[in-house]
Write a protein that holds these residues in place. Structure first.
Motif, PDB file in Angstrom:
ATOM      1  N   GLU B  89     -12.127  -5.047 -23.609  1.00 30.55           N
ATOM      2  CA  GLU B  89     -12.302  -5.889 -22.429  1.00 30.55           C
ATOM      3  C   GLU B  89     -11.501  -7.186 -22.597  1.00 30.55           C
ATOM      4  N   ALA B  91     -11.682 -10.480 -23.038  1.00 31.54           N
ATOM      5  CA  ALA B  91     -12.749 -11.410 -23.427  1.00 31.54           C
ATOM      6  C   ALA B  91     -12.223 -12.834 -23.399  1.00 31.54           C
ATOM      7  N   LEU B  92     -11.972 -13.313 -22.188  1.00 30.50           N
ATOM      8  CA  LEU B  92     -11.459 -14.667 -21.977  1.00 30.50           C
ATOM      9  C   LEU B  92     -12.279 -15.326 -20.875  1.00 30.50           C
ATOM     10  N   TYR B  93     -12.130 -16.640 -20.720  1.00 32.48           N
ATOM     11  CA  TYR B  93     -12.846 -17.376 -19.664  1.00 32.48           C
ATOM     12  C   TYR B  93     -11.904 -17.580 -18.484  1.00 32.48           C
ATOM     13  N   THR B  95     -11.928 -19.228 -15.714  1.00 33.10           N
ATOM     14  CA  THR B  95     -11.704 -20.536 -15.087  1.00 33.10           C
ATOM     15  C   THR B  95     -11.062 -21.535 -16.040  1.00 33.10           C
ATOM     16  N   LEU B  96     -10.859 -21.113 -17.294  1.00 32.89           N
ATOM     17  CA  LEU B  96     -10.133 -21.979 -18.225  1.00 32.89           C
ATOM     18  C   LEU B  96      -8.667 -21.551 -18.248  1.00 32.89           C
ATOM     19  N   TRP B 105     -10.740 -20.266 -28.877  1.00 38.11           N
ATOM     20  CA  TRP B 105     -10.843 -19.163 -29.840  1.00 38.11           C
ATOM     21  C   TRP B 105     -10.292 -19.564 -31.200  1.00 38.11           C
ATOM     22  N   ASN B 149      -5.189 -12.041 -24.290  1.00 35.99           N
ATOM     23  CA  ASN B 149      -6.301 -11.442 -25.036  1.00 35.99           C
ATOM     24  C   ASN B 149      -5.863 -11.134 -26.473  1.00 35.99           C
ATOM     25  N   ALA B 152      -5.242 -14.462 -28.483  1.00 37.57           N
ATOM     26  CA  ALA B 152      -6.479 -15.088 -28.971  1.00 37.57           C
ATOM     27  C   ALA B 152      -6.947 -14.462 -30.282  1.00 37.57           C
TER      28      ALA B 152
END
Lengths: 398, 335
Positions: B89, B91-93, B95-96, B105, B149, B152
């Motif tokens: 997936e 796995a990040l934010y 809205t950042l 990270w 992704n 990170a």
């Protein structure tokens, strides 16, 4: 310091989310203005005024004073009276604002009046409810006047009838009865004095002040809901598992999530505090307000973990959170003052975060010091610990 | 990679049960330092569960994993420091910005100060997105998100990089960029565990491959070694407009035919991450495994013609990992 980075990241994510900000900041502002404008001063005077009657006399005359609050149609329309036995407890309830007033009939009331001596009724009133307090005091004075007159008339009649050696008891009682009736219609006699004592300090609270506190607390609880959303979403979106795959421990990550919720709640309270202060609300001693705010936000933080543990999905979080938050808001006084609830229902507000928090905030608004709100702070911290304990125990990480 | 390379990851008899279901059932393999090791298997084979245990996310029911000399059960912190993980997936934010995500990270892996900024810049360069670093992730395409992704996961220069299906649902251009990135990271010395159900990617990247199905490793070795499992069998792939009833049994009855499967065409079933849903494709890919494809192909076409099937295309391929999987399990990787 991973917890700090997680917390700051959560605060940033929340601040960037306009939808969350609208609910957490804008909605309470709007509701505070609407509710206070719509209800005016009704909130403190809605319906019957809750009062306590403490009859320590348990005698004939004491009953004449007190029974009216429970039997007289006019008085029962005005007052929601409850009998209590402890004047100190009654005074404390008036001081907290749970009761508008309390009337204390002393233990030797009947004996003193029957032996021709004067006595005193004590009335406690809440200065925060001046109108209700004035009405209650006036009623007490009126009752005391009638009892005084009747007592004096009865003793005077008996004094004059006795030398006449009249054998017909019906005649004697007839004379005394007319004298009592006549005396009761005058208000110049004062065998009984009413001594008024204000049970609380401070000024009358406006509806704006009330809802500033009540809505702020309710929306701090909604902050908890967003905190729970964040945890469950991070689990679903794999950012939480990714954090768990980094060298950080679970406690560091959970601590960071809690710190994030706490900071969002703190920021939310500060904004609402500033907004309502600008509208004229006086929150009281800053240290006392700060203690209540911090402990309330701590309870909301614990609630967030609890909800995230109980609800496994975002949809479930929404359902569980709304149910819990609205229940606590309803019984805790966020919608209407607890004093307007039936007597049996009022103690229920202690099972909610809102109840303890709003009690504390209203106390600070009435002038309470930090020391005086410590019981509320302690109760809120206990609730926070219980929520957190259950939440951390039951939280599903993967 | 030297033949004398030592194992940096050792997985021994690894088991993970969820109730009565064994998602991973006695898996064992080594990953040698400096190699790209592939874990190939269909969806639900147990690849992600295995990676979750190697990365200390899930506790094994039994078995052991040693990473860089540390046990996942006894010294998970040391294991986590040695590993970089790129989850399936994104796995990040959203809205950042990419910069903010990478900084976060990086800090989670203990980076800070100037080193953090250097590593963030390096990771952005690797992802080829330095010029868009200050844009929010939610504005990125699916392929760009995948690249961040990966970025990170490599900022702390892990000794071993675990990549779980890193190219799912992206366009060919981004896929190529990611595959080249993995090659480049490996060239710099990073050991890679790469899971996928795309046979072509594993063949392109990996030195050695473990084929996993139903939680078990059913074949393990270098790609040429695995191909030899199939011998000289070729795969005849026939693309049909629809599958007539009983045709598969008719094909299986042909002499010199070893196995027959029918699946949906390769990428028809997968939606991409841009939200674009693929058109419904009701066509069927029939795969026939045979040592004598030159003779059999005529019989196959004849059987299909008699059954009334409309043939869209016919293709004959030499043994590959797809045919290995077909040979070992009797089904396609995309079943």
């Amino acid at each position: 310091m991973r917890w700090l980075h997680v917390g700051i990241k959560d605060l940033t994510v929340t601040v960037r989310d306009r939808g969350s900000l609208a609910i957490l900041i804008a909605m309470p502002m709007i509701l505070i203005v609407i509710l206070s404008s719509a209800l005016g001063n009704l909130a403190s005077n809605l319906g019957k005024t809750p009062v306590a009657i403490i009859d320590l006399d348990q005698g004939r005359v004491g009953a004449q004073v007190t029974d009216g609050f429970f039997t007289d149609p006019q008085l029962t329309t005005l007052f929601l009276a409850q009998r209590m036995t402890d004047p100190i407890e009654a005074r404390a309830l008036v001081a907290k604002g749970d009761l508008a007033g309390a009337l204390v009939v002393p233990a030797d009331f009947s004996r003193r009046l029957d032996t021709g001596r004067s006595s005193k009724l004590t009335v406690y009133t809440d200065p925060g409810r001046q109108i209700a307090g004035t009405v209650f005091r006036s009623v007490a004075e009126s009752l005391s006047t009638r009892v005084s007159a009747a007592s004096i008339a009865a003793r005077t009649s008996a004094y004059y009838v006795a030398p006449l050696r009249v054998r017909d008891p019906g005649f004697v009682y007839g004379v005394i009865g007319k004298a009592v009736q006549s005396a009761s219609e005058t208000s110049a006699l004062s065998a009984v004095q009413v001594v008024e004592s204000t049970a609380a300090r401070g000024t009358e609270l406006s509806t704006l002040s009330y809802y500033a506190g009540a809505m702020s607390v309710m929306f701090l609880m909604f902050g908890a809901m967003f905190g729970a959303f964040s945890l469950v979403r991070e689990r679903d979106n794999w950012t939480l598992p990714r954090m768990l795959m980094s060298p950080g421990t679970r406690w560091e990550i959970l601590g960071g999530k809690m710190f994030g919720v706490f900071m969002v709640g703190g920021l939310q309270f500060l904004v609402l505090f500033a907004f309502t202060s600008a509208l004229g609300v006086r929150w009281g001693d800053p240290i006392a307000v700060g203690l209540i705010a911090v402990s309330t936000v701590a309870a909301a933080t614990g609630l967030a973990i609890f909800i995230a543990a109980v609800a496994k999905t975002v949809r479930a979080v929404s359902g569980v959170a709304q149910m819990l938050i609205q229940f606590m808001a309803a019984i805790g006084g966020s919608f209407f003052p607890v004093s307007q609830f039936p007597a049996w229902m009022q103690p229920l507000h202690y099972v909610s975060v809102n109840g303890w928090s709003i009690d504390g905030i209203l106390a600070t608004m009435r002038g309470a010091s930090a020391a005086e709100v410590l019981p509320n702070v302690a109760a809120l911290l206990v609730i926070a610990a219980v929520f957190f304990g259950i939440g951390a125990w039951r939280l599903r990480w993967e | 990679m030297s033949d004398l390379a030592k194992a940096i990851v050792t997985v021994t008899d690894l088991v993970k049960r969820f109730g009565d279901n064994a998602a991973v059932d006695g898996v064992s393999f080594d990953i040698l330092e400096g190699e790209v090791f592939g874990l190939l298997g269909p969806n639900g084979a147990g690849k992600t569960t295995a990676i979750s245990m190697i990365s200390c996310l899930l506790a094994p029911t039994s078995g052991e994993v040693i990473v860089d000399g540390a046990s996942v059960t006894r010294d998970p912190r040391k294991v986590k420091c040695a590993l970089g993980v790129v989850p399936q997936e994104i796995a990040l934010y959203p809205t950042l910005t990419a910069l903010e995500n990478l900084r976060f990270w990086g800090r989670m892996y203990g980076l800070g100060g100037r080193l953090l900024e250097e590593r963030v810049a390096e990771a952005l360069e690797t992802a080829g997105l330095a010029d868009r670093a200050r844009e929010r992730i939610e504005t990125y395409s699916g392929g760009m998100k995948r690249r961040i992704n990966i970025a990170a996961g490599i900022m702390h220069h892990p000794r071993v990089l675990l990549m779980d299906e890193p190219t799912v649902g992206i366009d060919p251009q981004s896929r190529n960029h990611i595959l080249e990135t993995v090659k480049e990271l490996n060239r710099r010395g990073m050991t890679v565990l790469y899971t996928s159900h795309y046979m072509e990617e594993v063949e392109f990247l990996c030195d050695r491959v473990g084929i996993i199905d139903h939680g078990k490793v059913i074949a393990l070795g270098a790609i040429d070694e695995l191909r030899r499992l199939v011998g000289d069998e070729n795969v005849i792939s026939v693309h049909l407009s629809e599958l007539p009833a009983g045709v598969l049994d008719a094909l299986r009855a042909l002499p010199e035919v070893d196995s027959v499967t029918a699946t949906a065409p390769a990428d028809a079933a997968e939606a991409d991450e841009e939200g674009a849903k693929p058109e419904v494709d009701e066509t069927v890919m029939v795969q026939v495994l045979s040592k004598d494809s030159g003779t059999v192909i005529a019989d196959v076409v004849s059987v299909l013609g008699r059954a009334g099937a409309r043939i869209l295309s016919v293709d004959v391929r030499e043994p590959n990992l797809e045919s290995v999987f077909l040979h070992l399990t009797g089904k396609s990787l995309r079943d």
